[in-house]
Design a protein around this motif. Structure first.
Motif, PDB file in Angstrom:
ATOM      1  N   PHE A  74     -12.054   7.493  11.182  1.00 31.15           N
ATOM      2  CA  PHE A  74     -11.008   8.150  11.947  1.00 31.15           C
ATOM      3  C   PHE A  74     -10.902   9.618  11.535  1.00 31.15           C
ATOM      4  O   PHE A  74     -11.078   9.962  10.363  1.00 31.15           O
ATOM      5  N   ALA A  75     -10.615  10.472  12.501  1.00 32.87           N
ATOM      6  CA  ALA A  75     -10.459  11.895  12.198  1.00 32.87           C
ATOM      7  C   ALA A  75      -9.292  12.118  11.251  1.00 32.87           C
ATOM      8  O   ALA A  75      -9.304  13.036  10.425  1.00 32.87           O
ATOM      9  N   MET A  76      -8.270  11.260  11.363  1.00 34.99           N
ATOM     10  CA  MET A  76      -7.059  11.416  10.560  1.00 34.99           C
ATOM     11  C   MET A  76      -6.370  10.059  10.463  1.00 34.99           C
ATOM     12  O   MET A  76      -6.313   9.317  11.445  1.00 34.99           O
ATOM     13  N   GLY A  77      -5.869   9.720   9.287  1.00 31.52           N
ATOM     14  CA  GLY A  77      -5.140   8.465   9.126  1.00 31.52           C
ATOM     15  C   GLY A  77      -3.805   8.507   9.846  1.00 31.52           C
ATOM     16  O   GLY A  77      -3.314   9.574  10.229  1.00 31.52           O
ATOM     17  N   PRO A  78      -3.158   7.355  10.043  1.00 34.19           N
ATOM     18  CA  PRO A  78      -1.937   7.298  10.855  1.00 34.19           C
ATOM     19  C   PRO A  78      -0.761   8.084  10.275  1.00 34.19           C
ATOM     20  O   PRO A  78       0.059   8.609  11.030  1.00 34.19           O
ATOM     21  N   PHE A  79      -0.679   8.178   8.961  1.00 31.65           N
ATOM     22  CA  PHE A  79       0.458   8.882   8.373  1.00 31.65           C
ATOM     23  C   PHE A  79       0.258  10.398   8.424  1.00 31.65           C
ATOM     24  O   PHE A  79       1.209  11.144   8.709  1.00 31.65           O
ATOM     25  N   ARG A  80      -0.954  10.852   8.175  1.00 32.55           N
ATOM     26  CA  ARG A  80      -1.239  12.283   8.367  1.00 32.55           C
ATOM     27  C   ARG A  80      -1.078  12.664   9.838  1.00 32.55           C
ATOM     28  O   ARG A  80      -0.572  13.738  10.161  1.00 32.55           O
ATOM     29  N   MET A  81      -1.525  11.774  10.730  1.00 31.70           N
ATOM     30  CA  MET A  81      -1.391  12.039  12.157  1.00 31.70           C
ATOM     31  C   MET A  81       0.085  12.134  12.547  1.00 31.70           C
ATOM     32  O   MET A  81       0.479  12.998  13.331  1.00 31.70           O
ATOM     33  N   GLY A  82       0.906  11.240  11.975  1.00 28.23           N
ATOM     34  CA  GLY A  82       2.340  11.282  12.264  1.00 28.23           C
ATOM     35  C   GLY A  82       2.969  12.590  11.820  1.00 28.23           C
ATOM     36  O   GLY A  82       3.782  13.181  12.545  1.00 28.23           O
ATOM     37  N   ASP A  83       2.578  13.069  10.652  1.00 32.72           N
ATOM     38  CA  ASP A  83       3.107  14.344  10.162  1.00 32.72           C
ATOM     39  C   ASP A  83       2.678  15.508  11.054  1.00 32.72           C
ATOM     40  O   ASP A  83       3.434  16.460  11.262  1.00 32.72           O
ATOM     41  N   LEU A  84       1.449  15.443  11.555  1.00 30.98           N
ATOM     42  CA  LEU A  84       0.961  16.511  12.428  1.00 30.98           C
ATOM     43  C   LEU A  84       1.714  16.516  13.756  1.00 30.98           C
ATOM     44  O   LEU A  84       2.128  17.570  14.245  1.00 30.98           O
TER      45      LEU A  84
ATOM     46  N   ALA B  85       0.841  -1.201   0.000  1.00 28.40           N
ATOM     47  CA  ALA B  85       0.000   0.000   0.000  1.00 28.40           C
ATOM     48  C   ALA B  85       0.876   1.250   0.000  1.00 28.40           C
ATOM     49  O   ALA B  85       2.094   1.176   0.130  1.00 28.40           O
ATOM     50  N   LEU B  86       0.250   2.404  -0.144  1.00 22.38           N
ATOM     51  CA  LEU B  86       0.932   3.690  -0.001  1.00 22.38           C
ATOM     52  C   LEU B  86       0.276   4.463   1.143  1.00 22.38           C
ATOM     53  O   LEU B  86      -0.888   4.198   1.482  1.00 22.38           O
ATOM     54  N   PRO B  87       0.984   5.415   1.750  1.00 23.73           N
ATOM     55  CA  PRO B  87       0.416   6.141   2.892  1.00 23.73           C
ATOM     56  C   PRO B  87      -0.959   6.728   2.621  1.00 23.73           C
ATOM     57  O   PRO B  87      -1.859   6.649   3.458  1.00 23.73           O
ATOM     58  N   GLN B  88      -1.145   7.305   1.419  1.00 25.47           N
ATOM     59  CA  GLN B  88      -2.425   7.949   1.132  1.00 25.47           C
ATOM     60  C   GLN B  88      -3.569   6.939   1.053  1.00 25.47           C
ATOM     61  O   GLN B  88      -4.702   7.246   1.424  1.00 25.47           O
ATOM     62  N   GLN B  89      -3.293   5.704   0.583  1.00 21.54           N
ATOM     63  CA  GLN B  89      -4.344   4.691   0.540  1.00 21.54           C
ATOM     64  C   GLN B  89      -4.738   4.265   1.948  1.00 21.54           C
ATOM     65  O   GLN B  89      -5.920   4.132   2.267  1.00 21.54           O
ATOM     66  N   VAL B  90      -3.739   4.056   2.806  1.00 21.05           N
ATOM     67  CA  VAL B  90      -4.012   3.651   4.188  1.00 21.05           C
ATOM     68  C   VAL B  90      -4.806   4.744   4.902  1.00 21.05           C
ATOM     69  O   VAL B  90      -5.814   4.477   5.568  1.00 21.05           O
ATOM     70  N   ASP B  91      -4.353   5.987   4.750  1.00 21.71           N
ATOM     71  CA  ASP B  91      -5.038   7.096   5.419  1.00 21.71           C
ATOM     72  C   ASP B  91      -6.477   7.233   4.940  1.00 21.71           C
ATOM     73  O   ASP B  91      -7.407   7.394   5.746  1.00 21.71           O
TER      74      ASP B  91
END
Length: 696
Positions: free
Chosen positions: A513-523, A499-505
């Motif tokens: 979820f309010a935010m996927g794990p990769f967007r959350m990590g960036d935040l 997968a890619l981060p955007q697909q998982v998110d």
């Protein structure tokens, strides 16, 4: 026994609700009201009846202690009680002070007259439990306050001051004086003036443009309610009040109520309601445990976290001594707090007087000696055990006996931190979530030596500063961050697999979820997780695992704050943009580890990420780190953006079926190259699945 008392005041009978803490309309109360109405009817000396609560509560509605028990539906039900009141041959006056909500307001609407203190509040909050008012609220309220006001109240569930509704037909009188004498005076006046027995159900909804307004409301409510069916059901019930006879409207209301009771969304919201109340109870700490007085608080660290923590206490009117080691950092921290308050001022959420009052409570300092008289001190310094040791040894030497010494650590061993002092019984973890002045969750971490009164004080203080507290035992990451590590690992393994981060998110955000794990990590900042991984790898080299994020961090990609992380960010814009550079890093990582990428479905993404959470949550409950599964749900709902309409990971697993969750975990564990230990079902999960039981 909690019920209601009956007394005579001249020609007026008074039925006083007495069911602490909120005058819930339990079976005994309902029986007592009907008995009181019957007694008044049988007494020729009685000319009117007053129904009253206490200063704090007329009634908070249904008695939550009877939810799910036979008593909840045993006669007389609330519908029967209201019908009895409405059919009374003698006028019944509802006298309202304090809070009057839910079934309490429906009962008042069934009375012939209503009087309220101006500082009372009324509400129909059933929508917050995924329901609609089920005892005539959607039919009667529009008839006395108008269609728009009623709809706003019912769809939002918000409390409204009685004074704000003074001009409506909801109240016959709104007074500032003592309520009972005023209610008795109204009762006598009603009798003397021969006002009869007016019923709200006989009124018409006065709204000439009802259909146009309702269509506008349907569009608005539909757009806002998203995953929740209750708001639109509320709207349709209120619409029936406007265009159908009362009995037909009440039938539509009842059908809507019963349909909503069966929805997973309502089950989730009712679970959360009960779980929040359960979280405040600690099994071995009695409710009457004395608490320590917290009059003044110290905060160490004026950064983002320290400043946010300080604001919670300033907002509650508690003086704060904020300590930093350097004057520039201290000035910057004070400036950030002031800027936050000024932003609230611009939005109209704060007055200048309140801003000035809060800032006046803040005492900045560079000297530990200024913490000598605080009752509680919270450190919010760098997440490093050596730094924590220096701070706690210093606090131990300067703080007065009985002061609570708290750490805001998110992962470190609180028992070790407590060992740096000569008073480990006074040490507790108070793990705030960023931004600390906004996020509702507070993990109260209980060390091996933490005193019971320290725990009781921490839980009481959480209410004072309007936080939802959950008690956690000591382990690496406590409840929330221990679980998020597993969630993050599952998400990471998915991008390695194909997968890619955007697909998982996107898959997890579609799940709710309010935010996927990769967007959350960036935040949050990828450097935070990087530091934790490096510490854990140093402590347990045998368990060290390579991580794609390490390569990103080594390249200086820490997330939004550096303009790139799992995504790239245009300056001044927080929208995550997929980055070909990240895909190249992932492809190189797969090649280096001999992984051939495969197609991954959104369903698999959800199963792996959510079931990883569930499995670790089960281990946490089994180990006693969390007292109960619902505490895990509260942590994940309030701290990590789990979808509210699903009620938390543990309730979601209950609804999917623990047998199905266990089967999926075993399937993942059996795959070639799988991390068997990671995916092996927790013993508690397997035990409950075998017995066909649930976490909650």
């Amino acid at each position: 026994m909690s019920s209601a008392s009956y007394s005579l005041h001249g020609p007026v009978a008074v039925i006083t609700l007495d069911n602490p803490p909120v005058n819930g309309l339990g079976l005994a109360v309902r029986q007592a009201i009907v008995a009181g109405i019957d007694a008044a009817a049988a007494d020729p000396a009685v000319q009117a009846v007053v129904l009253i609560g206490n200063e704090r509560f007329f009634s908070g509605g249904a008695d939550v202690r009877e939810f799910g028990t036979p008593k909840a539906m045993q006669e007389p039900t609330l519908l029967t009680v209201i019908a009895t009141v409405e059919r009374s041959a003698k006028p019944v006056i509802a006298a309202i002070s304090g809070v009057c909500m839910g079934g309490g307001l429906e009962l008042a609407l069934g009375c012939h007259f209503r009087i309220a203190r101006s500082d009372a509040t009324v509400a129909l909050p059933e929508v917050k439990l995924g329901l609609l008012p089920g005892a005539g609220g959607t039919q009667r309220l529009p008839r006395v306050v108008g269609l728009e006001t009623a709809l706003n109240m019912i769809v939002s569930g918000a409390q409204v001051p009685a004074a704000q509704l003074k001009a409506t037909a909801l109240f016959d009188e709104v007074v500032d004086s003592e309520l009972l004498p005023a209610a008795l005076a109204l009762a006598n006046k009603v009798v003397q003036e021969g006002r009869g027995l007016p019923r709200v159900r006989d009124r018409k909804v006065n709204e000439p443009n009802a259909e146009a307004f309702l269509q506008f409301a349907r569009n608005t409510v539909g757009a806002m309610s998203k995953h929740f069916p209750a708001p639109l059901k509320c709207l349709e019930a209120v619409a029936a009040a406007a265009n159908k006879p009362f009995d037909e409207g009440q039938k539509i209301e009842r059908e809507g109520f019963l349909a909503l009771m069966q929805t997973p969304e309502s089950r989730a919201l009712r679970h959360v309601f009960a779980a929040e109340r359960a979280a405040s109870k600690i099994s071995d700490v009695s409710a009457d445990t004395p608490v320590r007085a917290i009059v003044k608080v110290g905060v160490i660290g004026a950064g983002t976290m320290g400043g946010g923590i300080a604001m919670n206490f300033l907002n509650a009117g508690i003086p704060v001594v904020m300590l930093e080691t350097k004057a520039e950092a201290l000035e910057r921290g004070i400036g950030t707090i002031r800027k936050n308050y000024e932003n609230s001022l611009k939005k109209g959420k704060l007055t200048q007087d309140k801003l000035d009052a809060r800032m006046a409570l803040l005492q900045p300092t560079l000297d530990y000696a200024d913490l000598s008289d605080v009752d509680l001190v919270i450190e919010a310094v760098f997440e490093d055990m050596g730094v924590k040791q220096q701070v706690f040894e210093k606090l131990d030497s300067v703080c007065k006996p009985g002061a609570i010494l708290a750490s805001n650590t998110s992962t470190l061993d609180l028992n070790q931190i407590a060992s740096f002092t000569k008073r480990p019984q006074d040490v507790v973890g108070l793990h705030f979530f960023s931004p600390a002045n906004v996020m509702r969750l507070l993990e109260v971490v209980r060390g091996d030596a933490t005193a019971q009164d320290v725990l009781a004080t921490s839980m009481a203080l959480a209410k004072t500063i309007k936080k939802q507290a959950v008690v956690s035992g000591v382990c690496d990451g406590f409840i929330g961050n221990r679980m998020v590590a597993r969630y993050g690992q599952a998400a990471h393994d998915l991008i390695v697999a194909g997968a890619l981060p955007q697909q998982v998110d996107k898959a997890l955000e579609k799940f709710g979820f309010a935010m996927g794990p990769f967007r959350m990590g960036d935040l949050a900042g990828l450097d935070i997780g990087w530091a934790i991984r490096k510490r854990r790898n140093a402590e347990n080299p045998a368990e060290a695992k390579p991580n794609v994020a390490d390569a990103l961090c080594e390249a200086g990609r820490f997330g939004q704050k550096t303009g790139s992380g799992w995504y790239r960010y245009i300056p001044g814009n927080r929208v995550a943009q997929p980055d070909p550079v990240v895909e190249e890093v992932i492809v190189a990582f797969r090649a280096a580890h001999g992984v051939t990428p495969r197609q991954i479905s959104d369903e698999e993404i959800i199963e792996r990420c959510v079931y990883a959470l569930v499995n670790e949550g089960a281990r946490i409950v089994e180990e006693g780190i969390a007292q109960r599964a619902s505490d895990v749900d509260i942590v994940y709902l309030n701290g990590y953006g789990f979808p509210l309409h699903r009620g938390g990971p543990m309730l979601y697993a209950d609804q999917v079926g623990l047998v199905n969750v266990e089967r999926a975990l075993k399937r993942f564990a059996a795959e070639p190259g799988a991390d068997v230990a990671f995916w092996t079902p927790a013993a508690l999960l397997s035990r409950l699945a075998a017995a066909n039981e649930t976490f909650n």
